[in-house]
Design an enzyme around this catalytic site. Sequence first.
Site, mmCIF file in Angstrom:
data_model
loop_
_atom_site.group_PDB
_atom_site.id
_atom_site.type_symbol
_atom_site.label_atom_id
_atom_site.label_comp_id
_atom_site.label_asym_id
_atom_site.label_seq_id
_atom_site.Cartn_x
_atom_site.Cartn_y
_atom_site.Cartn_z
ATOM 1 N N GLY A 185 0.761 -1.236 0.000
ATOM 2 C CA GLY A 185 0.000 0.000 0.000
ATOM 3 C C GLY A 185 0.793 1.286 0.000
ATOM 4 O O GLY A 185 1.974 1.320 -0.316
ATOM 5 N N SER A 186 0.090 2.337 0.356
ATOM 6 C CA SER A 186 0.557 3.709 0.238
ATOM 7 C C SER A 186 1.892 3.943 0.954
ATOM 8 O O SER A 186 2.139 3.403 2.026
ATOM 9 C CB SER A 186 -0.517 4.620 0.832
ATOM 10 O OG SER A 186 0.000 5.876 1.133
ATOM 11 N N THR A 187 2.717 4.793 0.330
ATOM 12 C CA THR A 187 4.016 5.132 0.913
ATOM 13 C C THR A 187 3.882 6.050 2.119
ATOM 14 O O THR A 187 4.882 6.461 2.690
ATOM 15 C CB THR A 187 4.916 5.829 -0.119
ATOM 16 O OG1 THR A 187 4.137 6.797 -0.793
ATOM 17 C CG2 THR A 187 5.501 4.860 -1.086
ATOM 18 N N THR A 188 2.663 6.386 2.486
ATOM 19 C CA THR A 188 2.480 7.198 3.685
ATOM 20 C C THR A 188 2.588 6.343 4.949
ATOM 21 O O THR A 188 2.399 6.847 6.049
ATOM 22 C CB THR A 188 1.109 7.898 3.688
ATOM 23 O OG1 THR A 188 0.102 6.894 3.591
ATOM 24 C CG2 THR A 188 0.985 8.866 2.546
ATOM 25 N N MET A 222 8.737 1.290 5.477
ATOM 26 C CA MET A 222 7.848 2.250 6.132
ATOM 27 C C MET A 222 7.886 2.125 7.647
ATOM 28 O O MET A 222 7.908 3.114 8.362
ATOM 29 C CB MET A 222 6.447 2.071 5.592
ATOM 30 C CG MET A 222 6.415 2.347 4.110
ATOM 31 S SD MET A 222 4.769 2.511 3.476
ATOM 32 C CE MET A 222 4.585 0.981 2.612
#
Lengths: 145, 402
Positions: free
Chosen positions: A65-68, A94
């Site tokens: 999923g998202s790199t956030t 992450m």
Amino acid sequence: MTKVLYFKGRVLLEGRAKGEALVSRRAFTFAHGVEPSTGVVTDVRSDLLGESVREKVLFFPFGKGSTTGAAWFLETVRVGNGPAAVLTQTAETMVVTGAVLGEMLYGRRIPVMTDFPSTMADVVRTGDLVTVETKDRQVTVSRGE
Amino acid sequence: MYLSPEQERTLSGERGEAKELAMTILAKVGEALGADSLVPIKSAHVLAHYSSLHEAGIEVLEKFSSSGGRFAVPTTVDPASVDLENWKSFGIPEEYAEKQFRLCAAFAKLGGIPCWSCAQYQVCNFPKAGETVAWAESNSVVFANSLIGCRTNKITSGLDIACAITGLTPRFGMLLDENRRARVAFRSTIDRPTDLDYRSLGYYIGRHSGSRVPGLDGLPRNVSSDELKHLGAAAAAAGPVTMIHYVGITPGSESLKSASGGERVETFDVGRKELGEVEADLNQSEEKPDLVALGVPHLSATELGQLAKLLDGKKVKRGTRMYAYTSSQAFDFVKRSGVMLEIERSGARLTHSTDAEISPLKKLGFDVVMTNSAKLAEIVSSEGEVKIRYKQIAEIVEEVTS
């Protein structure tokens, strides 16, 4: 009688921790997948849906999923709902980044280890007591039987 | 991890507080990830939207901007959590917008290029093949590695700013030849894929590649870069994919054999049945949608032109809103070309500098969102607050317009 198991991994961030195991067999993400204000897993595709990561020794195979992800992890740590340690099969940028920032900004050290065998999820069960000691690259799992 | 004498000086604070902080992050994360050194980058792409960064992310960005930080390389930015121009008319609460504006101010102070797009490679950040960049935003990473032929890891938030401030990135993962080879392959057996098929195919690949770099064969010759943008975005949303070897398209991947470096890899056929499984998984409801959200990632000006054609002579039904999310650049372009007027005549609205998956959908009162974006479907359903209907654009237009 208590059964004790040992696993060796590669240390990504040093530290020691003790907590209940929380074991996922699927790709895991903090981004949109864990609500920072509660620490509860909200991802409907996670096999940990509804569980809290707070103070747990979290095991998952790899991220998605998202790199956030690091920001969500960091916010979870900031409000005090972060896991005690994170163990993975494949190194997860992450979590590592979030944990580095968590220590720099909020003084909380969360050990991160990787390169555990995929079979670990077959052996370690959610609820087992896990001790993480990065000095000897070791994870000790004890289970009351 | 090796640090040069200059990097050591930065780490010890001789180049100022912001660079020291950035170098500390690079050194620790690089070491943890097994990087052997830090290498220069040509550009950075960073994250600065409130819905993901939260308070902690504001603190990180402001820490850099208030301690004299300046980006060392051209640095673009992913969409904001609100439309930076028209946020009020979309019903965004003032206190929510204020949080975003703090991030905007810190980003501006750091000297960033305010493009606020997740398809920055289509509008404001153009690397060339062979260059090393440090990009956040998973869809951009797949696009960069697979179609442009430059090299980037999926740079997570926090690390992204550290790379931009130093102009360096840890050398590991997708920067190394041996990690870029295809280790699993998929063969599409879909004849003339629809918009939804491309996204579902990407999602399927993301789901079934694990941590292996996938190859993909069997795409039509005329597949567009916009279609591949959505395919890659879906793959990266569903799994840890950072590159797809599109056989015959990706530089250096003329065949599956060249993509894998000569090694035989496990190959899976993907057909109607597999895509049907993805649709069944992502489509959670048959209820009437409050919102149709198009454009995760951002629609290009070309795609907005296609949307205008589909909406020609139609009106969006009462009770449903239709938003098309795009970059500020494409927004300005279609405003001047007249395409915006054509789209908005139907009752649909264009919105720029933000995107659906990072805007507060639930706060804005949306319970059922219809989309053809597998990435949006994956992210929104991960959060579990809003129900998703996942359909192809033709079906969406058929259902919500008259």
